[in-house]
Design a protein around this motif. Sequence first.
Motif: not given
Length: 146
Positions: A47-48, A58-61, A63, A70-72, A74
């Motif tokens: 998480a970022k 927050q976002e989930i990424w 890699s 690295q990829k978000k 969506n």
Amino acid sequence: MKKILLSTIVLFAFSLSILLFQVSCKKEATAKTSTPGQNSLNIILYAKSFNSNNSYSQEIWMSGYDGSNQKKINIQLPSGIVFSEGIEPKLSPDGKTIFFEAGAAGSSSGNISYQTDLYSCNIDGSNLKKVIDHGTASGIHLGDIK
């Protein structure tokens, strides 16, 4: 002389049977090398967190283990639903499904949710589903799952 010849025949038959047994056995062995928390697909979920203008999100990424690609992911959460604080996304063993906690945005601390539900979605963020409602299984958190 008969005993030597008979012993030789017996030893030859025994050696031949061992050779046939080894040839018929599968010579390939597969060892599982992943440790708890890892997967055989070499994917890390993380998480970022962002905090700007009194807004926390927050976002989930994802890699590779080495940080490459690295990829978000969506994920379109329903209106009023946010990722839980300290989100720890988990990947299913087949690498196709992500599990995470999210819930209604809390009013006392901005957008941080303290009463969470368990959700799942495909690895690309599609097909979002509520798996466990906090009202039916309180006290269950993904961080407790090994």
